[in-house]
Design an enzyme around this catalytic site. Structure first.
Site, short mmCIF file in Angstrom:
data_model
loop_
_atom_site.label_atom_id
_atom_site.label_comp_id
_atom_site.label_asym_id
_atom_site.label_seq_id
_atom_site.Cartn_x
_atom_site.Cartn_y
_atom_site.Cartn_z
N LYS A 112 -29.54 41.74 -49.07
CA LYS A 112 -30.83 41.64 -49.77
C LYS A 112 -30.65 41.15 -51.22
O LYS A 112 -31.57 40.59 -51.79
CB LYS A 112 -31.56 42.98 -49.73
C1 LIG Z 1 -32.70 44.47 -44.35
C2 LIG Z 1 -31.46 44.47 -43.53
C3 LIG Z 1 -31.42 43.90 -42.23
C4 LIG Z 1 -32.64 43.31 -41.56
O1 LIG Z 1 -33.08 42.10 -42.15
P1 LIG Z 1 -34.55 41.55 -41.86
O2 LIG Z 1 -34.71 40.38 -42.76
O3 LIG Z 1 -35.49 42.68 -42.21
O4 LIG Z 1 -34.62 41.20 -40.42
C5 LIG Z 1 -30.21 43.90 -41.54
N1 LIG Z 1 -29.11 44.48 -42.07
C6 LIG Z 1 -29.11 45.03 -43.30
C7 LIG Z 1 -27.86 45.67 -43.82
C8 LIG Z 1 -30.27 45.06 -44.08
O5 LIG Z 1 -30.27 45.62 -45.30
#
Ligand SMILES: *Cc1c(COP(=O)(O)O)cnc(C)c1O
Length: 466
Positions: A112
Protein backbone atom coordinates in the site's frame (compact mmCIF):
# COMPACT_ATOMS: atom_id res chain seq x y z
CA UNK A 1 -7.48 13.59 -19.15
CA UNK A 2 -11.13 13.64 -18.04
CA UNK A 3 -12.66 11.06 -15.70
CA UNK A 4 -16.23 9.73 -15.70
CA UNK A 5 -18.23 8.03 -12.97
CA UNK A 6 -19.14 4.33 -13.18
CA UNK A 7 -22.73 5.32 -12.29
CA UNK A 8 -23.18 7.75 -15.13
CA UNK A 9 -24.60 10.87 -13.49
CA UNK A 10 -21.73 12.70 -11.73
CA UNK A 11 -19.94 15.42 -13.71
CA UNK A 12 -16.73 14.49 -15.55
CA UNK A 13 -13.68 15.86 -13.72
CA UNK A 14 -9.96 16.34 -14.33
CA UNK A 15 -7.23 14.47 -12.44
CA UNK A 16 -6.76 17.04 -9.66
CA UNK A 17 -10.47 17.10 -8.79
CA UNK A 18 -10.77 13.33 -8.99
CA UNK A 19 -7.83 12.88 -6.61
CA UNK A 20 -9.33 15.20 -4.00
CA UNK A 21 -12.90 13.91 -4.43
CA UNK A 22 -12.30 10.15 -4.00
CA UNK A 23 -15.85 8.87 -4.51
CA UNK A 24 -18.03 10.43 -7.26
CA UNK A 25 -21.10 12.43 -6.18
CA UNK A 26 -23.47 9.78 -7.63
CA UNK A 27 -21.88 7.08 -5.45
CA UNK A 28 -19.82 5.72 -8.35
CA UNK A 29 -16.06 5.46 -8.89
CA UNK A 30 -14.06 7.53 -11.34
CA UNK A 31 -12.38 5.94 -14.36
CA UNK A 32 -10.58 7.59 -17.30
CA UNK A 33 -12.89 8.59 -20.14
CA UNK A 34 -10.72 6.46 -22.44
CA UNK A 35 -7.57 4.34 -21.96
CA UNK A 36 -4.24 5.82 -23.04
CA UNK A 37 -2.54 3.60 -25.59
CA UNK A 38 1.11 2.44 -25.60
CA UNK A 39 2.47 0.97 -28.83
CA UNK A 40 5.05 -1.86 -28.78
CA UNK A 41 7.69 0.81 -29.48
CA UNK A 42 6.52 2.89 -26.51
CA UNK A 43 6.81 -0.21 -24.30
CA UNK A 44 10.22 -1.14 -25.72
CA UNK A 45 11.40 2.37 -24.85
CA UNK A 46 10.75 1.63 -21.15
CA UNK A 47 13.44 -1.05 -20.99
CA UNK A 48 16.31 -0.09 -18.75
CA UNK A 49 14.50 2.91 -17.25
CA UNK A 50 14.53 3.39 -13.47
CA UNK A 51 11.31 2.91 -11.53
CA UNK A 52 10.78 6.66 -11.24
CA UNK A 53 11.28 7.24 -14.98
CA UNK A 54 8.96 4.33 -15.78
CA UNK A 55 6.40 5.88 -13.43
CA UNK A 56 6.64 9.26 -15.17
CA UNK A 57 6.08 7.72 -18.64
CA UNK A 58 3.24 5.43 -17.56
CA UNK A 59 1.35 8.01 -15.49
CA UNK A 60 1.87 11.11 -17.68
CA UNK A 61 -1.27 10.57 -19.78
CA UNK A 62 -3.43 10.14 -16.66
CA UNK A 63 -2.33 13.41 -15.02
CA UNK A 64 -2.31 15.47 -18.23
CA UNK A 65 -3.89 18.86 -17.61
CA UNK A 66 -3.13 18.75 -13.85
CA UNK A 67 0.64 18.12 -13.63
CA UNK A 68 3.40 18.60 -16.18
CA UNK A 69 6.17 16.03 -16.58
CA UNK A 70 8.67 17.87 -14.36
CA UNK A 71 6.14 18.16 -11.52
CA UNK A 72 5.19 14.50 -11.83
CA UNK A 73 8.85 13.48 -11.73
CA UNK A 74 9.47 15.57 -8.63
CA UNK A 75 6.53 13.95 -6.79
CA UNK A 76 7.60 10.43 -7.85
CA UNK A 77 11.16 11.06 -6.69
CA UNK A 78 9.89 12.21 -3.31
CA UNK A 79 7.49 9.25 -2.98
CA UNK A 80 9.83 6.47 -4.14
CA UNK A 81 13.01 7.91 -2.67
CA UNK A 82 11.69 6.60 0.64
CA UNK A 83 11.85 2.97 -0.44
CA UNK A 84 14.70 0.92 0.96
CA UNK A 85 15.58 -0.97 -2.25
CA UNK A 86 17.32 0.76 -5.16
CA UNK A 87 14.97 -0.95 -7.62
CA UNK A 88 11.92 0.20 -5.55
CA UNK A 89 10.05 -3.02 -6.52
CA UNK A 90 12.66 -5.76 -7.20
CA UNK A 91 11.84 -8.95 -9.11
CA UNK A 92 13.03 -12.20 -7.54
CA UNK A 93 13.20 -15.48 -9.44
CA UNK A 94 11.75 -18.59 -7.75
CA UNK A 95 12.12 -21.26 -10.45
CA UNK A 96 12.25 -21.44 -14.26
CA UNK A 97 8.93 -19.62 -14.67
CA UNK A 98 7.77 -18.23 -11.30
CA UNK A 99 8.81 -14.77 -10.13
CA UNK A 100 7.98 -12.60 -7.14
CA UNK A 101 7.57 -8.85 -7.50
CA UNK A 102 8.47 -7.48 -4.07
CA UNK A 103 6.20 -4.53 -3.42
CA UNK A 104 6.98 -4.25 0.29
CA UNK A 105 10.14 -2.16 0.46
CA UNK A 106 8.29 1.01 1.45
CA UNK A 107 8.25 2.56 4.93
CA UNK A 108 5.46 0.36 6.36
CA UNK A 109 6.43 -2.95 4.70
CA UNK A 110 3.27 -3.44 2.61
CA UNK A 111 2.44 -2.74 -1.01
CA UNK A 112 0.00 0.00 0.00
CA UNK A 113 3.01 2.30 0.39
CA UNK A 114 3.53 2.29 -3.40
CA UNK A 115 0.21 4.06 -3.90
CA UNK A 116 -0.14 6.01 -0.66
CA UNK A 117 3.32 7.60 -0.68
CA UNK A 118 2.43 9.13 -4.05
CA UNK A 119 -1.08 10.05 -2.91
CA UNK A 120 0.39 11.97 0.05
CA UNK A 121 2.53 13.98 -2.38
CA UNK A 122 -0.40 14.63 -4.72
CA UNK A 123 -2.66 15.81 -1.87
CA UNK A 124 -0.02 18.22 -0.61
CA UNK A 125 0.61 19.66 -4.07
CA UNK A 126 -3.06 20.14 -4.95
CA UNK A 127 -4.04 21.52 -1.52
CA UNK A 128 -1.24 24.11 -1.63
CA UNK A 129 -2.44 25.24 -5.06
CA UNK A 130 -5.92 25.80 -3.67
CA UNK A 131 -4.82 26.92 -0.25
CA UNK A 132 -7.23 24.36 1.15
CA UNK A 133 -7.11 21.88 4.01
CA UNK A 134 -8.17 18.23 4.25
CA UNK A 135 -9.20 16.00 7.15
CA UNK A 136 -8.65 12.31 6.56
CA UNK A 137 -10.74 10.03 8.73
CA UNK A 138 -10.40 6.28 8.45
CA UNK A 139 -10.81 2.98 10.23
CA UNK A 140 -8.19 0.30 9.88
CA UNK A 141 -7.66 -3.31 10.77
CA UNK A 142 -4.02 -3.11 9.74
CA UNK A 143 -2.07 -2.13 6.63
CA UNK A 144 -4.01 0.84 5.25
CA UNK A 145 -3.83 2.81 8.49
CA UNK A 146 -0.08 2.65 8.88
CA UNK A 147 0.62 3.33 5.19
CA UNK A 148 -1.75 6.34 5.17
CA UNK A 149 -0.29 7.79 8.37
CA UNK A 150 3.25 7.45 7.10
CA UNK A 151 2.30 9.11 3.81
CA UNK A 152 0.81 12.26 5.36
CA UNK A 153 2.68 12.64 8.69
CA UNK A 154 3.93 16.20 9.11
CA UNK A 155 1.99 17.63 6.14
CA UNK A 156 0.61 21.06 6.97
CA UNK A 157 -2.58 20.95 4.90
CA UNK A 158 -3.77 17.58 6.21
CA UNK A 159 -4.95 16.15 9.51
CA UNK A 160 -5.39 12.41 9.82
CA UNK A 161 -7.56 10.61 12.37
CA UNK A 162 -7.17 6.84 12.30
CA UNK A 163 -9.44 4.58 14.32
CA UNK A 164 -8.40 1.06 15.21
CA UNK A 165 -10.23 -1.51 17.32
CA UNK A 166 -8.42 -1.68 20.65
CA UNK A 167 -6.52 -4.94 21.15
CA UNK A 168 -7.49 -6.30 17.74
CA UNK A 169 -4.60 -5.28 15.50
CA UNK A 170 -1.17 -6.90 15.73
CA UNK A 171 1.56 -5.25 17.83
CA UNK A 172 3.63 -4.50 14.74
CA UNK A 173 0.66 -2.93 12.95
CA UNK A 174 -0.38 -0.84 15.96
CA UNK A 175 3.14 0.39 16.64
CA UNK A 176 3.61 1.34 12.99
CA UNK A 177 0.74 3.79 13.50
CA UNK A 178 1.20 4.93 17.08
CA UNK A 179 4.95 5.53 17.10
CA UNK A 180 4.68 8.16 14.35
CA UNK A 181 5.12 11.49 16.10
CA UNK A 182 3.64 14.41 14.16
CA UNK A 183 1.16 17.10 15.19
CA UNK A 184 -1.28 16.20 12.39
CA UNK A 185 -1.48 12.48 13.25
CA UNK A 186 -4.24 11.36 15.63
CA UNK A 187 -4.48 7.69 16.55
CA UNK A 188 -7.65 6.56 18.26
CA UNK A 189 -8.14 3.13 19.82
CA UNK A 190 -11.85 2.51 20.23
CA UNK A 191 -13.60 -0.06 22.33
CA UNK A 192 -15.26 -2.40 19.85
CA UNK A 193 -14.61 -4.26 16.61
CA UNK A 194 -13.28 -3.08 13.25
CA UNK A 195 -16.86 -3.05 11.93
CA UNK A 196 -17.89 -0.71 14.78
CA UNK A 197 -15.04 1.64 13.89
CA UNK A 198 -15.92 1.49 10.20
CA UNK A 199 -19.58 2.21 10.91
CA UNK A 200 -18.62 5.34 12.87
CA UNK A 201 -16.49 6.63 10.03
CA UNK A 202 -19.34 6.04 7.56
CA UNK A 203 -21.72 7.94 9.82
CA UNK A 204 -19.33 10.87 9.99
CA UNK A 205 -19.13 11.01 6.18
CA UNK A 206 -22.93 10.90 5.98
CA UNK A 207 -23.20 14.05 8.09
CA UNK A 208 -23.08 16.59 5.23
CA UNK A 209 -22.39 19.60 7.48
CA UNK A 210 -19.56 17.89 9.31
CA UNK A 211 -18.11 16.63 6.05
CA UNK A 212 -18.13 20.11 4.48
CA UNK A 213 -16.88 21.92 7.59
CA UNK A 214 -13.75 19.79 7.90
CA UNK A 215 -13.39 18.80 4.22
CA UNK A 216 -13.43 15.11 5.14
CA UNK A 217 -11.68 12.73 2.82
CA UNK A 218 -11.02 9.00 2.71
CA UNK A 219 -7.86 7.28 1.54
CA UNK A 220 -9.31 3.87 0.71
CA UNK A 221 -8.54 2.18 -2.56
CA UNK A 222 -11.50 3.67 -4.41
CA UNK A 223 -9.29 6.74 -5.01
CA UNK A 224 -8.29 6.68 -8.69
CA UNK A 225 -4.80 8.07 -7.98
CA UNK A 226 -3.99 4.99 -5.88
CA UNK A 227 -4.89 2.64 -8.72
CA UNK A 228 -2.94 4.71 -11.22
CA UNK A 229 0.23 4.43 -9.13
CA UNK A 230 -0.13 0.64 -9.14
CA UNK A 231 -0.32 0.38 -12.95
CA UNK A 232 3.37 1.34 -13.09
CA UNK A 233 4.79 -1.85 -11.59
CA UNK A 234 3.00 -4.09 -14.09
CA UNK A 235 4.89 -2.28 -16.86
CA UNK A 236 8.13 -2.27 -14.88
CA UNK A 237 8.02 -6.05 -14.26
CA UNK A 238 6.75 -7.11 -17.69
CA UNK A 239 9.41 -5.08 -19.52
CA UNK A 240 12.10 -6.76 -17.45
CA UNK A 241 10.72 -10.19 -18.42
CA UNK A 242 10.60 -9.51 -22.14
CA UNK A 243 7.55 -7.36 -22.95
CA UNK A 244 6.47 -6.28 -25.53
CA UNK A 245 7.97 -9.35 -27.31
CA UNK A 246 6.85 -11.83 -24.64
CA UNK A 247 3.52 -11.85 -22.77
CA UNK A 248 3.59 -12.13 -18.97
CA UNK A 249 0.97 -13.40 -16.48
CA UNK A 250 0.39 -11.97 -13.00
CA UNK A 251 -1.04 -13.57 -9.88
CA UNK A 252 -2.47 -11.05 -7.43
CA UNK A 253 -3.51 -11.63 -3.79
CA UNK A 254 -6.82 -9.82 -3.89
CA UNK A 255 -9.16 -8.09 -1.45
CA UNK A 256 -10.75 -4.88 -2.71
CA UNK A 257 -9.72 -5.57 -6.32
CA UNK A 258 -7.60 -2.41 -6.53
CA UNK A 259 -4.25 -4.05 -7.18
CA UNK A 260 -5.48 -6.50 -9.82
CA UNK A 261 -7.61 -3.83 -11.52
CA UNK A 262 -4.39 -1.87 -12.06
CA UNK A 263 -3.17 -4.91 -14.03
CA UNK A 264 -6.32 -4.72 -16.17
CA UNK A 265 -5.57 -1.05 -16.85
CA UNK A 266 -2.02 -1.95 -17.93
CA UNK A 267 -3.44 -4.52 -20.35
CA UNK A 268 -5.96 -1.98 -21.72
CA UNK A 269 -3.05 0.38 -22.35
CA UNK A 270 -1.35 -2.21 -24.55
CA UNK A 271 0.90 -4.19 -22.19
CA UNK A 272 0.88 -7.87 -23.30
CA UNK A 273 -0.67 -9.40 -20.18
CA UNK A 274 -1.38 -13.10 -20.81
CA UNK A 275 -3.58 -13.60 -17.75
CA UNK A 276 -4.48 -11.94 -14.46
CA UNK A 277 -4.97 -14.53 -11.74
CA UNK A 278 -7.25 -13.26 -8.97
CA UNK A 279 -6.10 -15.09 -5.85
CA UNK A 280 -8.56 -15.14 -2.95
CA UNK A 281 -8.57 -16.84 0.44
CA UNK A 282 -11.73 -18.61 1.65
CA UNK A 283 -13.55 -15.25 1.50
CA UNK A 284 -14.16 -16.02 -2.14
CA UNK A 285 -16.84 -13.65 -3.48
CA UNK A 286 -14.55 -12.65 -6.35
CA UNK A 287 -13.73 -16.25 -7.23
CA UNK A 288 -17.45 -17.03 -7.37
CA UNK A 289 -18.16 -13.91 -9.40
CA UNK A 290 -15.45 -14.59 -11.98
CA UNK A 291 -16.00 -18.33 -12.28
CA UNK A 292 -19.82 -18.46 -12.03
CA UNK A 293 -21.13 -14.91 -12.38
CA UNK A 294 -22.43 -15.04 -8.79
CA UNK A 295 -21.57 -11.90 -6.81
CA UNK A 296 -23.31 -12.56 -3.50
CA UNK A 297 -22.05 -11.51 -0.12
CA UNK A 298 -21.31 -14.11 2.56
CA UNK A 299 -20.07 -13.86 6.14
CA UNK A 300 -16.48 -12.71 6.55
CA UNK A 301 -14.25 -15.48 7.95
CA UNK A 302 -11.08 -14.35 9.80
CA UNK A 303 -7.94 -15.85 8.24
CA UNK A 304 -4.13 -15.51 8.40
CA UNK A 305 -4.45 -13.03 5.51
CA UNK A 306 -6.51 -10.23 7.12
CA UNK A 307 -5.99 -7.78 4.24
CA UNK A 308 -7.99 -10.14 2.02
CA UNK A 309 -10.80 -10.85 4.49
CA UNK A 310 -13.54 -9.03 2.63
CA UNK A 311 -16.97 -9.88 1.30
CA UNK A 312 -17.58 -6.80 -0.83
CA UNK A 313 -14.88 -5.69 -3.20
CA UNK A 314 -15.25 -2.00 -3.95
CA UNK A 315 -13.13 -1.72 -7.09
CA UNK A 316 -14.91 -4.63 -8.79
CA UNK A 317 -17.45 -2.00 -9.88
CA UNK A 318 -14.79 -0.51 -12.17
CA UNK A 319 -14.37 -3.81 -13.99
CA UNK A 320 -18.12 -4.34 -14.28
CA UNK A 321 -18.38 -0.86 -15.82
CA UNK A 322 -15.56 -1.21 -18.33
CA UNK A 323 -15.89 -4.88 -19.27
CA UNK A 324 -19.68 -4.60 -19.37
CA UNK A 325 -19.80 -1.85 -22.00
CA UNK A 326 -19.55 1.39 -19.95
CA UNK A 327 -23.29 1.90 -19.44
CA UNK A 328 -23.28 3.95 -16.22
CA UNK A 329 -27.03 4.17 -15.71
CA UNK A 330 -27.49 0.42 -16.17
CA UNK A 331 -24.66 -0.23 -13.72
CA UNK A 332 -26.19 2.19 -11.20
CA UNK A 333 -29.39 0.11 -11.31
CA UNK A 334 -27.44 -3.16 -10.98
CA UNK A 335 -25.42 -1.83 -8.01
CA UNK A 336 -28.61 -0.49 -6.42
CA UNK A 337 -30.00 -4.02 -6.62
CA UNK A 338 -26.86 -5.40 -4.98
CA UNK A 339 -27.01 -2.83 -2.19
CA UNK A 340 -30.62 -3.83 -1.45
CA UNK A 341 -30.26 -7.63 -1.61
CA UNK A 342 -26.47 -8.14 -1.10
CA UNK A 343 -26.43 -10.35 -4.22
CA UNK A 344 -26.34 -9.94 -7.99
CA UNK A 345 -25.64 -11.82 -11.24
CA UNK A 346 -23.08 -10.53 -13.66
CA UNK A 347 -24.47 -9.80 -17.13
CA UNK A 348 -23.21 -11.91 -20.05
CA UNK A 349 -21.23 -8.95 -21.36
CA UNK A 350 -19.57 -8.48 -17.97
CA UNK A 351 -18.73 -12.18 -17.66
CA UNK A 352 -17.33 -12.43 -21.17
CA UNK A 353 -15.47 -9.13 -20.87
CA UNK A 354 -13.81 -10.33 -17.66
CA UNK A 355 -13.07 -13.89 -18.86
CA UNK A 356 -10.82 -12.64 -21.66
CA UNK A 357 -8.18 -11.58 -19.17
CA UNK A 358 -9.05 -12.85 -15.69
CA UNK A 359 -9.04 -16.23 -14.07
CA UNK A 360 -9.31 -16.92 -10.37
CA UNK A 361 -8.42 -19.40 -7.64
CA UNK A 362 -9.59 -19.85 -4.05
CA UNK A 363 -6.80 -20.92 -1.71
CA UNK A 364 -7.48 -22.32 1.76
CA UNK A 365 -5.15 -22.39 4.79
CA UNK A 366 -3.44 -25.63 3.71
CA UNK A 367 -2.74 -24.30 0.23
CA UNK A 368 -1.27 -21.14 1.74
CA UNK A 369 0.98 -23.09 4.11
CA UNK A 370 2.20 -25.36 1.32
CA UNK A 371 3.13 -22.39 -0.86
CA UNK A 372 5.04 -20.76 2.01
CA UNK A 373 6.97 -24.00 2.57
CA UNK A 374 7.64 -24.47 -1.14
CA UNK A 375 9.03 -20.92 -1.48
CA UNK A 376 11.30 -21.57 1.48
CA UNK A 377 12.45 -25.09 0.57
CA UNK A 378 12.71 -24.69 -3.22
CA UNK A 379 13.85 -21.09 -3.53
CA UNK A 380 15.08 -20.00 -0.11
CA UNK A 381 12.47 -17.22 0.07
CA UNK A 382 10.46 -16.42 3.19
CA UNK A 383 7.15 -15.04 1.98
CA UNK A 384 4.18 -13.60 3.86
CA UNK A 385 0.76 -15.32 3.95
CA UNK A 386 -0.84 -12.91 1.41
CA UNK A 387 1.95 -13.46 -1.11
CA UNK A 388 1.63 -17.22 -0.45
CA UNK A 389 -2.03 -17.14 -1.49
CA UNK A 390 -0.89 -15.50 -4.73
CA UNK A 391 1.85 -18.05 -5.32
CA UNK A 392 -0.48 -20.98 -4.61
CA UNK A 393 -2.98 -19.55 -7.12
CA UNK A 394 -0.21 -19.16 -9.71
CA UNK A 395 0.75 -22.81 -9.25
CA UNK A 396 -2.88 -23.95 -9.44
CA UNK A 397 -3.51 -22.20 -12.76
CA UNK A 398 -3.00 -23.99 -16.04
CA UNK A 399 -1.06 -21.69 -18.38
CA UNK A 400 1.17 -22.06 -21.42
CA UNK A 401 4.49 -23.10 -19.80
CA UNK A 402 6.47 -20.60 -21.89
CA UNK A 403 4.76 -17.68 -20.13
CA UNK A 404 6.49 -16.27 -17.04
CA UNK A 405 4.19 -15.80 -14.04
CA UNK A 406 4.79 -12.93 -11.63
CA UNK A 407 3.23 -13.22 -8.17
CA UNK A 408 2.80 -9.86 -6.49
CA UNK A 409 4.39 -10.06 -3.02
CA UNK A 410 2.19 -7.62 -1.13
CA UNK A 411 3.63 -7.65 2.40
CA UNK A 412 6.96 -8.24 4.11
CA UNK A 413 7.05 -11.57 5.95
CA UNK A 414 8.03 -9.81 9.19
CA UNK A 415 4.61 -8.15 9.30
CA UNK A 416 3.00 -11.57 9.82
CA UNK A 417 5.73 -13.28 11.83
CA UNK A 418 3.53 -15.69 13.75
CA UNK A 419 1.85 -17.19 10.69
CA UNK A 420 5.19 -17.45 8.86
CA UNK A 421 6.80 -19.17 11.84
CA UNK A 422 3.92 -21.66 12.07
CA UNK A 423 4.35 -22.61 8.40
CA UNK A 424 8.13 -22.60 7.98
CA UNK A 425 9.56 -22.88 11.50
CA UNK A 426 11.50 -19.66 10.86
CA UNK A 427 10.68 -16.33 12.50
CA UNK A 428 11.51 -13.51 10.09
CA UNK A 429 13.30 -10.60 11.80
CA UNK A 430 12.04 -7.04 11.40
CA UNK A 431 14.17 -5.22 8.80
CA UNK A 432 16.79 -2.89 10.26
CA UNK A 433 14.98 0.31 9.26
CA UNK A 434 12.01 -0.51 11.49
CA UNK A 435 14.08 -2.48 14.00
CA UNK A 436 13.56 0.00 16.83
CA UNK A 437 9.76 -0.15 16.48
CA UNK A 438 9.40 -1.77 19.89
CA UNK A 439 11.64 0.80 21.57
CA UNK A 440 9.72 3.86 20.31
CA UNK A 441 7.13 5.66 22.36
CA UNK A 442 3.47 5.16 21.40
CA UNK A 443 0.96 8.00 21.07
CA UNK A 444 -2.74 7.28 21.01
CA UNK A 445 -5.95 7.93 22.89
CA UNK A 446 -8.46 5.36 23.96
CA UNK A 447 -12.07 6.39 23.45
CA UNK A 448 -15.32 4.64 24.27
CA UNK A 449 -16.94 3.13 21.19
CA UNK A 450 -19.62 5.78 20.82
CA UNK A 451 -20.15 8.00 17.81
CA UNK A 452 -20.50 11.08 20.06
CA UNK A 453 -17.15 10.56 21.77
CA UNK A 454 -15.31 10.12 18.51
CA UNK A 455 -16.93 13.04 16.63
CA UNK A 456 -16.32 15.36 19.58
CA UNK A 457 -12.65 14.35 19.60
CA UNK A 458 -12.27 14.98 15.85
CA UNK A 459 -14.20 18.29 15.92
CA UNK A 460 -11.98 19.65 18.69
CA UNK A 461 -8.73 18.91 16.89
CA UNK A 462 -9.43 19.11 13.12
CA UNK A 463 -8.90 22.34 11.20
CA UNK A 464 -12.19 23.79 9.95
CA UNK A 465 -12.30 25.15 6.42
CA UNK A 466 -11.78 28.89 6.07
C1 LIG B 1 -4.52 -4.46 0.80
C2 LIG B 1 -3.75 -5.73 0.67
C3 LIG B 1 -4.13 -6.73 -0.27
C4 LIG B 1 -5.35 -6.60 -1.16
O1 LIG B 1 -5.22 -5.61 -2.17
P1 LIG B 1 -6.51 -5.06 -2.92
O2 LIG B 1 -6.02 -3.94 -3.76
O3 LIG B 1 -7.45 -4.60 -1.83
O4 LIG B 1 -7.08 -6.18 -3.70
C5 LIG B 1 -3.34 -7.87 -0.37
N1 LIG B 1 -2.28 -8.06 0.45
C6 LIG B 1 -1.90 -7.13 1.35
C7 LIG B 1 -0.73 -7.41 2.24
C8 LIG B 1 -2.62 -5.94 1.51
O5 LIG B 1 -2.24 -5.03 2.42
Amino acid sequence: MQYVSTRGSAPALGFEDVTLAGLASDGGLYVPESWPSFSPDDIRALSGLSYVETAVRVMAPFVAGSLDEAELRELCQAAYGRFSHQAVVPLVQLDHRNWLLELFHGPTLAFKDVALQLLGQLFERFLSRRDDHLTIVGATSGDTGSAAIDAVAGREKIDIFMLHPEGRVSDVQRRQMTTVRAPNVHNIAIEGSFDDAQAMVKRMFNDADFKRRFNLSAVNSINWARLMAQVVYYFYAAVRLGAPERPVAFSVPTGNFGDVFAGYVAAKMGLPVAKLIVATNVNDILHRALSQGDYSQGQVVATATPSMDIQVSSNFERLLFDAGGRDGLALAAQMGGFEATRAMRLTNAQQEGAAALFTSARIDADGMTMAMRWAYDAAGQIIDPHSAIGLAAAQATDLDPSIPVVTLATAHAAKFRDAVERATGTRPPLPARVGDLFAREEHYVKLPGTFEAVTAYVAERATPRA
